[in-house]
Design a protein around this motif. Sequence first.
Motif, PDB file in Angstrom:
ATOM      1  N   SER A 111       0.815  -1.220   0.000  1.00 19.34           N
ATOM      2  CA  SER A 111       0.000   0.000   0.000  1.00 19.34           C
ATOM      3  C   SER A 111       0.844   1.263   0.000  1.00 19.34           C
ATOM      4  CB  SER A 111      -0.946  -0.003   1.206  1.00 19.34           C
ATOM      5  OG  SER A 111      -0.199   0.009   2.422  1.00 19.34           O
ATOM      6  N   GLY A 112       2.161   1.093  -0.134  1.00 24.35           N
ATOM      7  CA  GLY A 112       3.054   2.244  -0.199  1.00 24.35           C
ATOM      8  C   GLY A 112       3.545   2.729   1.140  1.00 24.35           C
ATOM      9  N   GLY A 113       3.329   1.938   2.179  1.00 24.39           N
ATOM     10  CA  GLY A 113       3.737   2.356   3.521  1.00 24.39           C
ATOM     11  C   GLY A 113       5.193   2.097   3.841  1.00 24.39           C
ATOM     12  N   GLY A 114       5.926   1.412   2.956  1.00 27.50           N
ATOM     13  CA  GLY A 114       7.344   1.158   3.204  1.00 27.50           C
ATOM     14  C   GLY A 114       7.582  -0.149   3.936  1.00 27.50           C
ATOM     15  N   ARG A 115       8.798  -0.322   4.359  1.00 24.87           N
ATOM     16  CA  ARG A 115       9.203  -1.587   4.963  1.00 24.87           C
ATOM     17  C   ARG A 115       8.852  -1.646   6.449  1.00 24.87           C
ATOM     18  NH1 ARG A 115      15.560  -1.523   6.369  1.00 24.87           N
ATOM     19  NH2 ARG A 115      15.769   0.669   6.967  1.00 24.87           N
ATOM     20  N   THR A 116       8.961  -2.854   7.012  1.00 23.38           N
ATOM     21  CA  THR A 116       8.693  -3.096   8.431  1.00 23.38           C
ATOM     22  C   THR A 116       9.948  -3.638   9.094  1.00 23.38           C
ATOM     23  OG1 THR A 116       6.334  -3.551   8.109  1.00 23.38           O
ATOM     24  CG2 THR A 116       7.356  -4.454  10.087  1.00 23.38           C
ATOM     25  N   LEU A 117      10.332  -3.014  10.194  1.00 24.79           N
ATOM     26  CA  LEU A 117      11.425  -3.536  11.027  1.00 24.79           C
ATOM     27  C   LEU A 117      10.806  -4.446  12.078  1.00 24.79           C
ATOM     28  CD1 LEU A 117      13.717  -0.433  11.715  1.00 24.79           C
ATOM     29  CD2 LEU A 117      14.010  -2.214  10.003  1.00 24.79           C
ATOM     30  N   LEU A 118      11.215  -5.706  12.073  1.00 25.88           N
ATOM     31  CA  LEU A 118      10.697  -6.686  13.022  1.00 25.88           C
ATOM     32  C   LEU A 118      11.764  -6.982  14.066  1.00 25.88           C
ATOM     33  CD1 LEU A 118       8.632  -8.740  14.021  1.00 25.88           C
ATOM     34  CD2 LEU A 118       9.531 -10.362  12.337  1.00 25.88           C
ATOM     35  N   PHE A 119      11.522  -6.540  15.298  1.00 23.42           N
ATOM     36  CA  PHE A 119      12.458  -6.790  16.394  1.00 23.42           C
ATOM     37  C   PHE A 119      12.030  -8.056  17.125  1.00 23.42           C
ATOM     38  CE2 PHE A 119      13.491  -6.050  21.002  1.00 23.42           C
ATOM     39  CZ  PHE A 119      14.839  -6.344  20.880  1.00 23.42           C
ATOM     40  N   VAL A 120      12.895  -9.071  17.119  1.00 21.72           N
ATOM     41  CA  VAL A 120      12.599 -10.348  17.777  1.00 21.72           C
ATOM     42  C   VAL A 120      13.561 -10.516  18.953  1.00 21.72           C
ATOM     43  CG1 VAL A 120      12.359 -12.837  17.504  1.00 21.72           C
ATOM     44  CG2 VAL A 120      11.830 -11.317  15.598  1.00 21.72           C
ATOM     45  N   ASP A 121      13.020 -10.329  20.145  1.00 17.06           N
ATOM     46  CA  ASP A 121      13.832 -10.493  21.352  1.00 17.06           C
ATOM     47  C   ASP A 121      13.968 -11.975  21.678  1.00 17.06           C
ATOM     48  OD1 ASP A 121      15.351  -9.652  23.456  1.00 17.06           O
ATOM     49  OD2 ASP A 121      13.667  -9.147  24.760  1.00 17.06           O
ATOM     50  N   GLU A 122      15.163 -12.364  22.196  1.00 18.41           N
ATOM     51  CA  GLU A 122      15.440 -13.761  22.541  1.00 18.41           C
ATOM     52  C   GLU A 122      15.202 -14.675  21.333  1.00 18.41           C
ATOM     53  OE1 GLU A 122      16.703 -14.467  25.370  1.00 18.41           O
ATOM     54  OE2 GLU A 122      16.217 -12.746  26.630  1.00 18.41           O
ATOM     55  N   ILE A 123      15.723 -14.279  20.198  1.00 17.28           N
ATOM     56  CA  ILE A 123      15.464 -15.025  18.972  1.00 17.28           C
ATOM     57  C   ILE A 123      15.964 -16.463  19.046  1.00 17.28           C
ATOM     58  CG2 ILE A 123      17.604 -14.298  17.813  1.00 17.28           C
ATOM     59  CD1 ILE A 123      15.960 -14.119  15.212  1.00 17.28           C
ATOM     60  N   HIS A 124      16.940 -16.722  19.899  1.00 17.62           N
ATOM     61  CA  HIS A 124      17.463 -18.081  20.029  1.00 17.62           C
ATOM     62  C   HIS A 124      16.443 -19.043  20.640  1.00 17.62           C
ATOM     63  CE1 HIS A 124      18.339 -16.105  23.893  1.00 17.62           C
ATOM     64  NE2 HIS A 124      18.127 -17.297  24.414  1.00 17.62           N
ATOM     65  N   ARG A 125      15.355 -18.501  21.239  1.00 13.93           N
ATOM     66  CA  ARG A 125      14.327 -19.370  21.815  1.00 13.93           C
ATOM     67  C   ARG A 125      13.528 -20.092  20.732  1.00 13.93           C
ATOM     68  NH1 ARG A 125      12.954 -18.623  27.188  1.00 13.93           N
ATOM     69  NH2 ARG A 125      14.681 -17.618  28.295  1.00 13.93           N
ATOM     70  N   PHE A 126      13.556 -19.559  19.508  1.00 12.85           N
ATOM     71  CA  PHE A 126      12.949 -20.289  18.397  1.00 12.85           C
ATOM     72  C   PHE A 126      13.855 -21.459  18.032  1.00 12.85           C
ATOM     73  CE2 PHE A 126      10.479 -16.449  16.686  1.00 12.85           C
ATOM     74  CZ  PHE A 126       9.266 -16.971  17.098  1.00 12.85           C
TER      75      PHE A 126
END
Length: 449
Positions: A111-126
């Motif tokens: 929709s032209g809103g640009g990119r999204t920054l996704l902050f994933v805390d404790e990513i090693h838990r995945f």
Amino acid sequence: TVERGPNLFERAERRDPEGTVPLADRVRPRALAEMCGHLELLGAEGSLAQAIADDRLGSIILWGPPGCGKTSLAHVIAESTRARFVAFSAVLGGVAELRKIVAAAKVHRQSGGGRTLLFVDEIHRFNKAQQDAFLPHVEDGSVTLIGATTENPSFELNAPLLSRCTVYRLEPLTPEAVEHLVRRALDHPQGLAEKVRVDEQAIAFIVRAARGDARRALGWLERAALHAIRRADGHITAALLETLSAHDPIRYDKSGDEHFDVVSAFIKSMRGSDPDAAIYWMMRMVEGGEDPLFILRRIMIFASEDIGVADPRALTVAVDADRAFRRLGMPEGLYAMAQATIYLACAPKSNATNVAWHRAREAVREHGALPVPLALRNAPTGLMKQLGHGRGYRYPHDESGGVARGAEYLPAALRGAQFYEPTERGLEAKIHSWLAGVRSPKSDDGEED
């Protein structure tokens, strides 16, 4: 999941009119200039700072110990970038929720809103399979990933995901950075401004107790402030902090990087013949709750791996320490552990035994099962003797000096190979000299060299 509104901090303050948000969150940096420490990354010439300032940040992994500023840096990026920002916890969320976030990011982009920054805390838990869910969306630009982890990404993250991210290593904060952080919290409008007064000795105490952890430092300050305000004088002293520290635990993660780093420091200190450092790291592990039998196992391994024949008593000392601890338990067993650690640190060092068995194993793997020389074969029957088993064997005790000079004990394909090369340290100095004579040809007069 927290999606960024007009201002993360203003919204948090509106939600918390009575000031129950922890001090660490109230005084969290809002701009890059307010970040403490990490000048090599966040200073004027730092690569990460320039990427943030130019709004050209790619997917990154922030790796560092607790309280080093990973989450604060993510919030700073949220305030600095023109991208939409979504925060997500790998502890509380799952792949289903992640899919919803990605779907919304795609709609926002289209929709032209640009990119999204996704902050994933404790990513090693995945787990590794769950981490695969990020890959296609990082690759097609639907999201720019900012992962935060206290664990080594080399072990905890999928190689494909890791290859698509830049890893930034954040070290514990320096004492100077922690002190700056504490003083800023004391002056901050949302901090403790005009609520307490703090002695310089108290600030120094907090800096020491924080051990490079910003959250820990601010936690100490907040606890002390609550006690001081409750007493009505609002005065934070070193004596008050000493009282609060009576049951403060030592940070030591028995299953993470902290564990392996401290164990490594312990071994390397003994190898470096530094008994002071060795006993310090030993007690770091003990005070952190490490199993003493694990430490004793490392001590026994070290006795052979790094000392060996340079001082054969080292293994005896290590094994005796293990036996003594099993009889005595804690805390008396610490005497035996400390004695073994100090003895091994002060003993002459040699890795010749270690090198010898590795060389021998390589020879076995390269040449396979070579035939045993006839002279060395067992000959319990007449037939075996007729076949030549044992023929030509020279009994060393009947030889001059107890050595059958010139006798061959290795298979023919390995004759002349020397796997064990003694050093000239400790007992090995004598062995080196003696073995040189044994390996040399017989002297002209027939006598021992």
